[in-house]
Design an enzyme around this catalytic site. Structure first.
Site, short mmCIF file in Angstrom:
data_model
loop_
_atom_site.label_atom_id
_atom_site.label_comp_id
_atom_site.label_asym_id
_atom_site.label_seq_id
_atom_site.Cartn_x
_atom_site.Cartn_y
_atom_site.Cartn_z
N GLU A 1 -17.18 13.86 -11.42
CA GLU A 1 -17.95 12.79 -11.18
C GLU A 1 -18.80 12.98 -9.90
O GLU A 1 -19.96 12.11 -9.76
CB GLU A 1 -16.97 11.52 -11.12
CG GLU A 1 -16.75 10.85 -12.31
CD GLU A 1 -17.75 10.15 -13.34
OE1 GLU A 1 -18.43 9.56 -12.76
OE2 GLU A 1 -17.93 10.70 -14.41
N TYR B 1 -17.06 5.24 -7.35
CA TYR B 1 -16.02 6.24 -7.40
C TYR B 1 -16.33 7.80 -7.02
O TYR B 1 -15.71 8.42 -6.35
CB TYR B 1 -15.42 6.15 -8.99
CG TYR B 1 -14.40 7.28 -9.03
CD1 TYR B 1 -13.13 7.46 -8.75
CD2 TYR B 1 -14.66 8.56 -9.91
CE1 TYR B 1 -12.29 8.71 -9.24
CE2 TYR B 1 -14.11 9.87 -10.01
CZ TYR B 1 -12.55 9.63 -9.64
OH TYR B 1 -11.97 10.48 -9.91
N SER C 1 -13.70 15.69 -8.03
CA SER C 1 -13.92 15.24 -9.54
C SER C 1 -15.16 15.74 -9.96
O SER C 1 -16.35 15.66 -9.17
CB SER C 1 -13.78 13.91 -9.69
OG SER C 1 -14.49 13.16 -10.68
N HIS D 1 -9.54 15.48 -17.83
CA HIS D 1 -8.30 16.14 -18.59
C HIS D 1 -7.63 14.96 -19.12
O HIS D 1 -7.30 14.14 -18.29
CB HIS D 1 -7.77 17.17 -17.41
CG HIS D 1 -7.58 16.59 -16.12
ND1 HIS D 1 -8.64 16.33 -15.16
CD2 HIS D 1 -6.51 15.94 -15.54
CE1 HIS D 1 -8.30 15.91 -14.15
NE2 HIS D 1 -7.02 15.63 -14.12
N GLY E 1 0.33 9.73 -5.84
CA GLY E 1 -0.11 9.74 -7.14
C GLY E 1 0.91 10.33 -8.26
O GLY E 1 0.55 10.53 -9.38
O1 G4F Z 1 -12.83 8.22 -20.01
P1 G4F Z 1 -13.92 7.78 -19.07
O2 G4F Z 1 -13.59 6.40 -18.61
O3 G4F Z 1 -13.82 8.58 -18.05
P2 G4F Z 1 -14.77 9.10 -16.76
O4 G4F Z 1 -15.62 8.11 -16.44
O5 G4F Z 1 -15.40 10.32 -17.17
O6 G4F Z 1 -14.03 9.69 -15.76
C1 G4F Z 1 -12.57 10.45 -15.62
O7 G4F Z 1 -13.09 11.87 -15.54
C2 G4F Z 1 -13.33 12.11 -14.28
C3 G4F Z 1 -13.65 13.59 -14.19
O8 G4F Z 1 -15.05 13.87 -14.28
C4 G4F Z 1 -12.30 11.74 -13.34
F1 G4F Z 1 -12.62 11.85 -11.89
C5 G4F Z 1 -12.23 10.08 -13.48
O9 G4F Z 1 -10.98 9.78 -12.61
C6 G4F Z 1 -11.62 9.77 -14.73
O10 G4F Z 1 -10.34 10.66 -15.11
O11 G4F Z 1 -15.17 7.60 -19.86
C7 G4F Z 1 -15.86 8.83 -20.27
C8 G4F Z 1 -17.25 8.46 -21.09
C9 G4F Z 1 -18.20 7.70 -20.08
O12 G4F Z 1 -19.36 8.13 -20.34
C10 G4F Z 1 -18.16 6.27 -20.57
O13 G4F Z 1 -19.10 5.49 -20.57
O14 G4F Z 1 -16.84 7.77 -22.11
C11 G4F Z 1 -17.73 6.48 -22.18
N1 G4F Z 1 -17.30 5.34 -22.81
C12 G4F Z 1 -17.78 4.77 -23.96
N2 G4F Z 1 -17.15 3.82 -24.34
C13 G4F Z 1 -16.21 4.59 -22.34
C14 G4F Z 1 -16.06 3.63 -23.37
N3 G4F Z 1 -15.23 4.69 -21.42
C15 G4F Z 1 -14.26 4.03 -21.36
N4 G4F Z 1 -13.64 4.09 -20.19
N5 G4F Z 1 -14.03 2.84 -22.13
C16 G4F Z 1 -14.80 2.54 -23.34
O15 G4F Z 1 -14.98 1.77 -24.19
#
Ligand code: G4F
Length: 332
Positions: A131, A153, A129, A183, A10
């Site tokens: 998660e 995931y 993670s 992060h 990665g």
């Molecule tokens: O930025 P996200 O997609 O990150 P998520 O799902 O927290 O996961 C990231 O962090 C994890 C560590 O806790 C890692 F393991 C994982 O690989 C990744 O790096 O979403 C964050 C939050 C979620 O609750 C999602 O529902 O943002 C909310 N959200 C709201 N609107 C959105 C959106 N997420 C994304 N990606 N896109 C949206 O439009």
């Protein structure tokens, strides 16, 4: 003494690129596992490591193939292996549970088995993670908090956690696990919400777009700055005894707060531009993540330095600069 050798799976991602830079700064010989397609499309897929390509060695291989990983580990004979490669976009894991589980679980298993067989002296880091905590059973979450994953995931990361711990217990592998909370950085992929917002702010500020569609604005995350988090990974592998560590800031903010601040830094009001999109909601959401990094602080001497406001400012500043030389953050 010969240089220490590190292998990073990665290496082309946000964390891999920062980790490679950190290790080069410590005079490691750095090797990276990349997919063959990455070598065929270097301007796009190798963009985060473009500045260090002449100082690292890349190996084409696949997480789906144990023989290719075994051969590579035998050739490199690393002292430290950082297994960061994964299908890491939670939302996509709802679209394709099967490939997420296959890549993330088998990929981790194959890496562990390859290290165990071909380089048993090698220290191993697994990218766990937050998660894994999913529907959290206590707040803040620490290394003893029970896992309750809410996506393929999250499930794949729990399986990777168990596999790694079992290689430590069954075979004495020096294998540590970082339970990293979200992060972010200027190198974050555009599919994750923070970068989607900061890139969206820049596109709106430059007049290229007028609207940003988002899903759940109320989800709360513990967001830190990625370069500091890779330093925690390195510190884990310098300990005499392998262990598991939560890496987080201990602060939690909502997606709405992130958007509000990011837009205001560009002199905009998020309410004028953010539109809700039900299609962006997840079938099962992780509502609240906030980590307790006390163990990393006391055992590793690791501290988060960049706070929420600074993180958002950094990301917005970088995206505004890319969108147009005249665009600057305003003082708020
Ligand atoms: O930025 P996200 O997609 O990150 P998520 O799902 O927290 O996961 C990231 O962090 C994890 C560590 O806790 C890692 F393991 C994982 O690989 C990744 O790096 O979403 C964050 C939050 C979620 O609750 C999602 O529902 O943002 C909310 N959200 C709201 N609107 C959105 C959106 N997420 C994304 N990606 N896109 C949206 O439009």
């Amino acid at each position: 003494m010969s240089r220490r050798r590190a292998l990073i799976s990665g290496i082309t991602g946000q964390d891999g690129s920062y980790l490679a830079e950190l290790l080069l700064g410590k005079d490691y010989e750095v090797h990276g596992l990349v997919r063959r397609v990455a070598l065929e499309d270097p301007s796009h897929r190798l963009r985060r490591i473009a500045g260090i390509l002449d100082r690292i060695t890349l190996h084409a291989g696949s997480l789906e193939s144990f023989p290719s990983l075994y051969q590579m580990v035998r050739r490199v004979d690393p002292d430290e292996c950082y297994h960061l490669a994964a299908q890491s976009f939670v939302s996509y894991s709802f679209d394709d549970e099967f490939s997420t589980l296959n890549t993330n679980i088998n990929g981790t298993h194959y890496m562990l088995a390859a290290i165990h067989e071909a380089a048993p002296h090698c220290r191993f880091y697994f990218a766990g993670s937050s998660e894994m905590f999913g529907k959290v059973e206590e707040t803040p979450q620490n290394e003893r908090t029970r896992f309750h994953p809410r996506s393929a995931y999250g499930i794949s990361k729990v399986a990777g956690f168990d596999l790694t711990r079992n290689y430590r217990e069954a075979y004495g592998l020096h294998a540590s696990i970082g339970i990293l909370f979200n992060h972010e950085s200027e190198r974050r992929g555009f599919e994750f919400v923070t970068r989607k917002i900061t890139a969206g702010v820049a596109a709106i500020a430059s007049g290229a777009k007028s609207e940003l569609r988002l899903g759940n604005l109320e989800a709360r995350r513990d967001w830190g700055y990625a370069p500091e988090y890779v330093a925690a990974m390195w510190r884990m592998l310098q300990q005499d005894t392998p262990d598991d560590y939560v890496v987080s800031t201990g602060e939690s903010h909502s997606v709405r707060e992130f958007a509000e601040l990011a837009f205001s830094l560009a002199g905009l009001d998020y309410r004028d531009h953010v539109a809700g999109d039900p299609l962006l909601y997840r079938p099962a959401e992780v509502d609240l993540l906030i980590g307790d990094p006390s163990k990393a602080r006391s055992r590793l001497g690791w501290e988060p330095r960049t706070r929420f406001e600074d993180l958002v400012r950094r990301m917005v500043t970088a995206d505004l600069e890319t969108a147009g030389p005249t665009l600057k953050v305003t003082h708020v």
